[in-house]
Enzyme design. Sequence first.
Site, PDB file in Angstrom:
ATOM      1  CE  LYS A  57       7.060  -3.705  -1.162  1.00 45.47           C
ATOM      2  NZ  LYS A  57       6.986  -2.283  -1.581  1.00 45.47           N
ATOM      3  CE  LYS A 112       4.627  -5.678  -4.017  1.00 42.59           C
ATOM      4  NZ  LYS A 112       4.737  -4.262  -4.349  1.00 42.59           N
TER       5      LYS A 112
HETATM    6 ZN   LIG Z   1       9.302   1.769  -2.528  1.00 36.89          ZN
END
Ligand SMILES: [Zn+2]
Length: 336
Positions: free
Chosen positions: A207, A260
């Site tokens: 992420k 992501k």
């Molecule tokens: Zn968070």
Amino acid sequence: MSIGELLRPRTTVDLTKRPRRLRSSAAMRELVREHAVRVGSLVQPLFVVDPGQPQGEISSMPGVFRYTVENVAAECRELAALGIKAVLLFGIPDFKDSVASSAHDPAGVVQRAIRAIKRDVPEMLVIADLCNCEYTDHGHCGILDEAGDVDNDATLELLGRTALSYAEAGVDVIAPSDMMDGRVGYLRATLDGSSFGSIPIMSYAVKFASAFYGPFREAADSTPQFGDRRTYQMDPANAREALREALIDLDEGADFLIVKPALAYMDLIRAVKEISDVPVACYNVSGEYAMVKAAGRNGWIDENRTIDEILTSFVRAGADIIITYFAKSYAQRHRT
Ligand SMILES: [Zn+2]
């Protein structure tokens, strides 16, 4: 020199290979199509709010709504009828403090939403995003130490408490998104030690600290009040580090890996797919959604064709699961 002579190839060209033969008609293109989006592999994110929070459409994400606990199950029933198998819940609580107390409240907004959905639409797979940033008054994903930095190890305990409260409410999958070190292993041990060993962990393993999250922060009311998230989310420039994160989470017991954002990170969807033996999800985030909607509304792109092209490209890149705000509308347009 005649036109015919002018157009004749002057060098030797091999025209025995003609790939265009396989593009000659819609039927032919359908026959040779390599990748397709399955509605059953789409996950619809849903924002659920406490009674004191604004409901309704999110201005920067047209077509995406904030639901109350009372109406989120009805939305899930509609999604199930369209063939959507899974939703990803985010909660927006009325009460925030420095230690995210309402995140692990047994009567918290996500816990109530899980119970309501599992009661009314039991076949719907409920995935709960697990993070503290919607629940802290400072908007960071963890507890702060005296210097104002996010304290990794203190945050783990908080994540464990919240995960257990989601498990007790009946959640199907826990999805930690905070990027604290060691949280997958910590959560696995916590769940296994409390008779929730059958609940899988879908880790936001890779992420990035991304500008594409802008509209989400409006939706989830989770903008950090100071600083940014670059000490825990990844630097968008790093690919080898992404693989390291994925391998660590696999080693700690992750059942799924998420990359992501998705659109600017397709190389990493492919790379994570190649090094792992678990399902790989990508998260087609709020900014990616908002860009398509804005351009579509202005008539600058064909919105539906663009959505189909983007979702197909995620499958081509290797995504087994696509978390996307387009899930419902895609399913509506591709009803069989
Ligand atoms: Zn968070």
